[in-house]
Structures are given as structure tokens and as C-alpha cells.
Design an enzyme around this catalytic site. Structure first.
Site, short mmCIF file in Angstrom:
data_model
loop_
_atom_site.label_atom_id
_atom_site.label_comp_id
_atom_site.label_asym_id
_atom_site.label_seq_id
_atom_site.Cartn_x
_atom_site.Cartn_y
_atom_site.Cartn_z
N ASP A 1 0.80 -1.25 -0.01
CA ASP A 1 -0.03 -0.01 0.12
C ASP A 1 0.87 1.26 -0.02
O ASP A 1 1.33 1.66 0.93
CB ASP A 1 -0.92 -0.08 1.25
CG ASP A 1 -2.21 -0.93 0.92
OD1 ASP A 1 -2.17 -1.41 -0.33
OD2 ASP A 1 -2.95 -0.98 1.77
N ASN B 1 -3.71 -4.13 -1.37
CA ASN B 1 -5.04 -3.99 -1.90
C ASN B 1 -5.00 -2.72 -2.83
O ASN B 1 -5.85 -2.48 -3.85
CB ASN B 1 -6.07 -3.98 -1.00
CG ASN B 1 -6.10 -3.05 0.35
OD1 ASN B 1 -5.10 -3.30 1.09
ND2 ASN B 1 -6.87 -2.53 0.27
N HIS C 1 1.32 -8.52 2.56
CA HIS C 1 0.62 -7.31 3.11
C HIS C 1 -0.56 -7.78 4.07
O HIS C 1 -0.73 -7.05 5.13
CB HIS C 1 -0.31 -6.84 1.70
CG HIS C 1 -0.83 -5.59 1.91
ND1 HIS C 1 -0.25 -4.39 2.53
CD2 HIS C 1 -2.31 -5.20 2.05
CE1 HIS C 1 -1.26 -3.39 2.81
NE2 HIS C 1 -2.39 -3.81 2.50
N HIS D 1 -9.95 -5.66 9.11
CA HIS D 1 -9.40 -6.82 8.01
C HIS D 1 -9.57 -8.03 8.82
O HIS D 1 -8.62 -8.92 8.62
CB HIS D 1 -8.24 -6.37 7.62
CG HIS D 1 -8.42 -5.15 6.99
ND1 HIS D 1 -9.24 -4.65 5.74
CD2 HIS D 1 -7.99 -3.93 7.00
CE1 HIS D 1 -9.13 -3.61 5.51
NE2 HIS D 1 -8.22 -3.03 5.72
N HIS E 1 -1.44 -3.50 5.88
CA HIS E 1 -3.10 -3.69 5.75
C HIS E 1 -3.97 -3.09 7.04
O HIS E 1 -4.68 -2.20 6.69
CB HIS E 1 -3.31 -5.09 5.57
CG HIS E 1 -4.97 -5.41 4.84
ND1 HIS E 1 -5.32 -4.63 3.89
CD2 HIS E 1 -5.98 -6.36 4.88
CE1 HIS E 1 -6.28 -4.84 3.35
NE2 HIS E 1 -6.75 -6.10 4.16
N VAL E 2 -3.62 -3.58 7.98
CA VAL E 2 -4.40 -3.07 9.31
C VAL E 2 -3.46 -1.79 9.83
O VAL E 2 -2.41 -1.78 10.16
CB VAL E 2 -4.24 -4.03 10.37
CG1 VAL E 2 -4.98 -3.36 11.65
CG2 VAL E 2 -5.21 -5.39 10.09
N HIS E 3 -4.46 -0.68 9.83
CA HIS E 3 -3.60 0.67 10.09
C HIS E 3 -3.27 0.64 11.78
O HIS E 3 -3.87 1.74 12.36
CB HIS E 3 -4.60 1.89 9.31
CG HIS E 3 -4.70 1.69 7.92
ND1 HIS E 3 -5.56 2.32 7.34
CD2 HIS E 3 -3.88 0.91 7.06
CE1 HIS E 3 -5.63 1.75 6.22
NE2 HIS E 3 -4.90 1.11 6.18
#
Length: 453
Positions: free
Chosen positions: A191, A229, A314, A324, A351-353
Site C-alpha cells: 500500500d 490492496n 500485506h 480486516h 493492511h491493518v492501520h
């Protein structure tokens, strides 16, 4: 005097204990102040276009071979192709060697890219500083990079770890803090630009601004790229149905050197580390190219030469964040037994912020009918680190499962970056740094003991 010495010894013991054991089973109570989760305006100084007609921009490096004696130098010229060669040497005033690269451009919806150059520079000496120049005349630009030490079991090296960066003010804070870390190369977990969050008309533009933003680091040290993604950009409503189109035109990887058939998954060796990059958004089940490649690549790893084995992917394999949740379960079911079998030291994901680190746990004995359905402690399992906290415009993922699962060692919803400093074949020191209201604060630290040695 004796009292002061005793206090120092006790303080040192506490610090070393924290680093040795980590902050086991902790959900951090830190609450950061709200910074705007919106992209910086396109006229912000970090996106400034270099001066001069057709001046090279968006300059970035990645490793160009399997063992660190080559780099791929990439850049974009906005107005015309111009020369695609790189002049380089070990003296800033004597750039005596020249390599010719390739140049191409592409379209995406109504956007037409600039001219994208990729130049493979091979046959470099280990542990050497090189200077390089791209462009011509008054528009030429000069940069430098350092090659790694030769591949070897006790070769020290320091990696930075970044993910889900985007191009907000939080992103700028993260990148500026990373630049202070002394990291020598970046392990990037996917990302990049988040351009797909903008109007169709602005997708290409926001890839350009991100490239100029990241240049402050990526032009001087290699980034090991991985897709998330937000690189897929499947947009059939405007006729864009080829996934990864923007990413693949701009960012290249040394996939052929590791016998991969796709730039989306590959591996490389650097100093004492073997780095494997996997694609969460490409087929990976049995009989697919990525599955077959990983099976063969893991068998090729020589822990006597590169004792440290890291995987970048990711989607998190283990995460207790609500965002997610369980999206990485399919890949866990396919690859986790290999991670344990080959004693992978750590798996880094985005992926997970938010940030999270696991204990060494595995779920390879899962049996839907036999009752073995929970992850259990496993000394052969890797640590799993989620570090999708670079600062993008979607904001933080601040909700975690409650109670905290046993596999979760430390978790916090803050922006930041990490460093992984390999000391020798047996020990490496890991730090996660929180962006604390503009300051760089070490919030999670521990020592990795090598799985093989």
C-alpha cells in the site's frame, strides 16, 4: 555514590528486561492527538517538481540481483523520454561508468504518464558508496547509495520497516522519523500511494506526488517493494481492468534473479538476511505459480550463509484488530506450516492501520473435527508483526478484540515505523517507533533470537 550506582544498575536491568521480554500481552493505553487524515495538498513542498526542463523525478532504488551487488535505478522524466543512462562511480567528481536503461510510458483512464526509466546497474563492489547522475545539462540530478556488505552469517545490517504509508501529514512524520533511524534499506509491506482513494481523474497524479514524496529516502537506499490492496486498482467502471497497472509500470523488483515468474513475489539476500516477498492478491494455493515458487525458494535458503529469514506479505497472518480481521486466514492455512518447518524468524505485514506484535504461536494442528482449533505456543514459529501504520488518509484502526488473544504480545493504534538491527547470526534488536505528536518514541522493543542458530 553507591546509591547512584545502584539506581543506574536497577534502571539498566529494567530497560534490558523490557527489551529482552517485550511488553507481553499489552494493549497500549496511549491515545494520540488527532492529526488530519487527509492527503497533503498537491502544491505542498514535499511534492515539489525538480527545477529544469524534463528534470528526472520520483527517483527510487531497489536491489537488482539475488545477493546485493546490483541496483535498479528508476525515475520519470515528465516532458520527453530524454536519455535513459546512468553515470556512476565511487567518486562524486569522477562518474566514469555509464549504464543504459529502458524507457516506456502508459495510460490509465484519462491520465498519461511521464517517461518511466529503469536501469539495472550490476557488478558493484560490496560495502561501497556509489554516486550516480541522471538527466543532462542543467536538469541533471545527483544522488548516492551504499551497497551492503557481502552475504555472510555474521554480517550486521539495519533494516527499516514501513507499510501503508500514503501521503498525509502523518505519512510525512513517519518518513521523517525513519530518516533519523540509521536504517540502510527499507522492507516495505505494501500500500504505497493510496491514489485509488481519489477521483479517477487524479489517480495517476497521486502516484506522481507519492513518488516525489518518497524520493527523499528511496533515491538513496533500496526499498524492497510489496503490493497491497491499494495497488490492485481494478476499476471496470472506467475501463481499467488490468490489476496493478500503475504499480507495475513504475516499480520493478529483482524477481527473475530468484527464479520467480512474477514481479509481485520474489526474494533476495542482503547481508545476513534472506528476504521473501509474497503477494496477498495473487493466487497462492496449491499448484499456483506463487505456491510452487515459494516451496522451491524455501528449500534454497542456506541458513549457514543467511541465518535470518524474513517474510513480507500485506495481509496479516495473525491480527487481533477488528479491521480486516481474519483476511489473512487463507494464506495462513496454506503457508503457516512451511513458516514453522523452515523456522522463519519473523513475518511482517501491513493492511491493518495500527501496530501489533505476536508471541511465537502457530495453528498448524488445526482440525475442524478434532477440537484443536486455537493457536498454541510454538518455539519454531515466527513472530508476526503488523505495521500498517505509516499514516495514510484512511486513518487509524483503533478497535481491537477484547479480551486480547494469547498470541498477541503488544498492540497499539498509532502511526509509526520499525527498525530491525541484525547484530550477528544469533541476535537482532527490533524497535517500533511511535509518532508521538511529532516526536519519535520507541514504544515496543525486543531481541530476536535466531531460529536456526
Amino acid at each position: 555514590m553507591h546509591t547512584m550506582l545502584l539506581k543506574f544498575v536497577l534502571a539498566s536491568f529494567v530497560l534490558l528486561s523490557c527489551i529482552r521480554d517485550g511488553s507481553a500481552g499489552i494493549t497500549s493505553s496511549f491515545i494520540r492527538k488527532k492529526w488530519p487524515s487527509e492527503d497533503m495538498p498537491v502544491d505542498h513542498e514535499v511534492f515539489a517538481i525538480p527545477k529544469g526542463y524534463n528534470a528526472p523525478q520520483q527517483v527510487h532504488l531497489t536491489q537488482g540481483d539475488y545477493d546485493g551487488k546490483a541496483v535498479i535505478i528508476s525515475w520519470i522524466t515528465p516532458d520527453e523520454p530524454g536519455p535513459s543512462h546512468v553515470r556512476y562511480g565511487t567518486s562524486k567528481s569522477r562518474l566514469r561508468t555509464s549504464k543504459e536503461g529502458t524507457v516506456a510510458n502508459y495510460t490509465f483512464y484519462n491520465y498519461k504518464s511521464g517517461y518511466i526509466h529503469h536501469c539495472l546497474v550490476e557488478g558493484l563492489k560490496y560495502n561501497t558508496k556509489y554516486y550516480y547522475r541522471i538527466g543532462t545539462g542543467d536538469s541533471a540530478r545527483d544522488f548516492s547509495f551504499e551497497t551492503p556488505p557481502a552475504v555472510g552469517p555474521d554480517t550486521p545490517y539495519k533494516f527499516g520497516i514501513l507499510g501503508d504509508l500514503g501521503q498525509t501529514f502523518n505519512s510525512l512524520s513517519t518518513l521523517e522519523h525513519y530518516l533519523e533511524s540509521g536504517g540502510q534499506a527499507v522492507l516495505y509491506v505494501g500500500d504505497l500511494s493510496y491514489s485509488d482513494e481519489h477521483d479517477f481523474e487524479d489517480v495517476g497524479l497521486r502516484w506522481d506526488t507519492w513518488g516525489r514524496f518518497a524520493e527523499r529516502s528511496a533515491a538513496y537506499q533500496p526499498w524492497f517493494w510489496n503490493v497491497g490492496n491499494h495497488e490492485v486498482e481494478f476499476m471496470p467502471e472506467v475501463g481499467e481492468v488490468v490489476p496493478f497497472r500503475n504499480y507495475l509500470n513504475r516499480y520493478t523488483t529483482p524477481y527473475l534473479a530468484s527464479k520467480s515468474t512474477s514481479p509481485l513475489w520474489y526474494s533476495a539476500r542482503r547481508a545476513s538476511a534472506h528476504i521473501i516477498v509474497l503477494s496477498s492478491y495473487s493466487p497462492f494455493v496449491k499448484y499456483t505459480p506463487q505456491y510452487i515458487w515459494l516451496q522451491e525458494e524455501l528449500a534454497r535458503v542456506d541458513r549457514k550463509k543467511t541465518p535470518w529469514l524474513f517474510v513480507l506479505v500485506h495481509k496479516p497472518v495473525y491480527s487481533s484488530n477488528v479491521a480486516h480481521y481474519m483476511e489473512g486466514e487463507a494464506m495462513r492455512a496454506v503457508f503457516e506450516s512451511w513458516f514453522v518447518q523452515y523456522k522463519v524468524d519473523a513475518v511482517f505485514s501491513g493492511h491493518v492501520h495500527a501496530y501489533e506484535r505476536s508471541h511465537r504461536y502457530s495453528n498448524i494442528d488445526y482440525n475442524i473435527t478434532g477440537g484443536r482449533r486455537y493457536p498454541v505456543p510454538d518455539p519454531s514459529a515466527p513472530f508476526y508483526v503488523t505495521i500498517g501504520d505509516g499514516g495514510n488518509l484512511e486513518g487509524l484502526a483503533s478497535s481491537y478484540l477484547d479480551p486480547q488473544p494469547e498470541y498477541s504480545a503488544f498492540r497499539e493504534a498509532s502511526y509509526g515505523h520499525a527498525t530491525l538491527e541484525i547484530k550477528n547470526r544469533t541476535h537482532a534488536i527490533y524497535h517500533w517507533y511511535r509518532n508521538d505528536d511529532g516526536n519519535r518514541v520507541a514504544a515496543d522493543s525486543f531481541v530476536l533470537h535466531n531460529q536456526y542458530w
